[in-house]
Write a protein that holds these residues in place. Structure first.
Motif, short mmCIF file in Angstrom:
data_model
loop_
_atom_site.label_atom_id
_atom_site.label_comp_id
_atom_site.label_asym_id
_atom_site.label_seq_id
_atom_site.Cartn_x
_atom_site.Cartn_y
_atom_site.Cartn_z
N VAL A 94 0.85 -1.20 0.00
CA VAL A 94 0.00 0.00 0.00
C VAL A 94 0.88 1.25 0.00
CG1 VAL A 94 -1.69 1.33 1.32
CG2 VAL A 94 -1.96 -1.16 1.09
N MET A 95 1.93 1.23 0.85
CA MET A 95 2.83 2.38 0.93
C MET A 95 3.61 2.56 -0.37
SD MET A 95 2.30 3.82 3.80
CE MET A 95 0.59 3.34 3.58
N ARG A 96 4.02 1.45 -0.98
CA ARG A 96 4.75 1.51 -2.26
C ARG A 96 3.94 2.27 -3.29
NH1 ARG A 96 4.07 -0.70 -7.04
NH2 ARG A 96 5.87 -1.16 -8.38
N GLU A 97 2.64 1.99 -3.35
CA GLU A 97 1.78 2.65 -4.32
C GLU A 97 1.67 4.15 -4.06
OE1 GLU A 97 0.60 1.47 -7.19
OE2 GLU A 97 1.88 -0.21 -6.63
N ARG A 98 1.82 4.55 -2.80
CA ARG A 98 1.73 5.98 -2.45
C ARG A 98 3.04 6.71 -2.70
NH1 ARG A 98 -1.74 5.78 3.22
NH2 ARG A 98 -3.55 4.72 2.32
N GLY A 99 4.11 5.97 -2.90
CA GLY A 99 5.40 6.58 -3.20
C GLY A 99 6.43 6.34 -2.12
N GLY A 100 7.69 6.44 -2.51
CA GLY A 100 8.79 6.21 -1.58
C GLY A 100 9.48 4.89 -1.84
N ARG A 101 10.63 4.73 -1.22
CA ARG A 101 11.39 3.48 -1.32
C ARG A 101 11.47 2.86 0.06
NH1 ARG A 101 17.18 3.08 -4.19
NH2 ARG A 101 15.78 3.33 -5.97
N TYR A 102 11.21 1.54 0.12
CA TYR A 102 11.20 0.78 1.36
C TYR A 102 12.13 -0.42 1.17
CZ TYR A 102 7.22 3.79 1.50
OH TYR A 102 6.44 4.92 1.43
N VAL A 103 13.20 -0.47 1.96
CA VAL A 103 14.24 -1.48 1.80
C VAL A 103 14.26 -2.37 3.03
CG1 VAL A 103 16.72 -1.86 1.49
CG2 VAL A 103 15.61 0.09 0.37
N TYR A 104 14.08 -3.67 2.80
CA TYR A 104 13.98 -4.64 3.89
C TYR A 104 15.17 -5.59 3.88
CZ TYR A 104 9.02 -3.66 4.81
OH TYR A 104 7.83 -3.07 5.15
N LEU A 105 15.72 -5.86 5.05
CA LEU A 105 16.66 -6.95 5.24
C LEU A 105 15.84 -8.10 5.80
CD1 LEU A 105 19.48 -8.20 5.33
CD2 LEU A 105 19.80 -7.14 7.58
N ILE A 106 15.68 -9.16 5.01
CA ILE A 106 14.79 -10.25 5.39
C ILE A 106 15.48 -11.60 5.25
CG2 ILE A 106 12.64 -9.03 4.85
CD1 ILE A 106 12.63 -10.49 2.13
N LYS A 107 14.85 -12.61 5.83
CA LYS A 107 15.29 -13.98 5.62
C LYS A 107 15.02 -14.35 4.17
CE LYS A 107 14.11 -15.53 10.28
NZ LYS A 107 13.24 -16.42 11.08
#
Length: 198
Positions: A94-107
């Motif tokens: 949802v946030m991606r569609e609103r704009g911005g970059r979100y970077v996750y360190l995940i398994k």
């Protein structure tokens, strides 16, 4: 007890700075507390990141959001989900569609139902990723001294303006080396500023 650490394992500084160098600049830590936040701006469990509009906050801060998300089972507080990777990934999209970059360190857990197949970029990390205990942790006995929390890792990038490849590979050692270079630069700059101030 080690079980008390729960979701509060910390991302090592050198690894974080390496990821920051490649995908940042990070200005908002989405899932943190006073002991493990990597950015000056962060959401705690009390803030409940899953009820926040990250895109608005990023527009104010002018950078990129980072997350080492909690892997605990989905739980609610006052009727709202505060954990659960499925709910985290849903809110992220949802946030991606609103704009911005979100970077996750995940398994790198590609068989999990929450695995972000719809991420704009996945960088698989060659070499197992280790995390650090929070600074408040004092082992109750010898059995509570861990060798570390290690697992195969990946970096997931959510950014509808991403123009790079869908997947890539990067060595953990390369990220850590890059991170140490940035830490050294910061330390040198801090010493220079201290010298000027003195």
């Amino acid at each position: 007890m080690l079980a008390d650490v729960g979701d509060q394992w910390r991302t090592p500084d050198d690894l974080w700075w390496g990821i920051n160098a490649k995908f940042g600049p990070f200005v908002l830590d989405l899932f943190a507390d006073n002991h493990n936040a990597k950015c000056e701006a962060f959401y705690t469990a009390e803030d409940n990141a899953l009820t926040q509009d990250w895109s608005v906050r990023l527009a104010e801060l002018g950078g990129v959001a980072y997350a080492n998300p909690p892997y605990s089972l989905a739980s609610r507080h006052e009727g709202q989900y505060i954990t659960g990777m499925t709910h985290i990934m849903q809110h992220t999209m949802v946030m991606r569609e609103r704009g911005g970059r979100y970077v996750y360190l995940i398994k790198a857990a590609t068989s999990e139902s929450w695995w972000p197949e719809n991420a704009d970029h996945i960088a698989f990390i060659r070499g197992r990723v280790g995390f650090q205990l929070p600074d408040w942790f004092i082992p109750a006995d010898e059995k509570q001294k861990p060798s570390g929390a290690f697992f195969a890792g990946a970096i997931a990038v959510f950014d509808k303006n991403w123009r790079g490849p869908a997947t890539s590979y990067i060595n953990r050692e390369e990220l850590e080396s890059m991170g140490r270079m940035f830490i050294n630069q910061i330390q040198r700059a801090a010493l220079r500023i201290q010298g000027i101030a003195a």
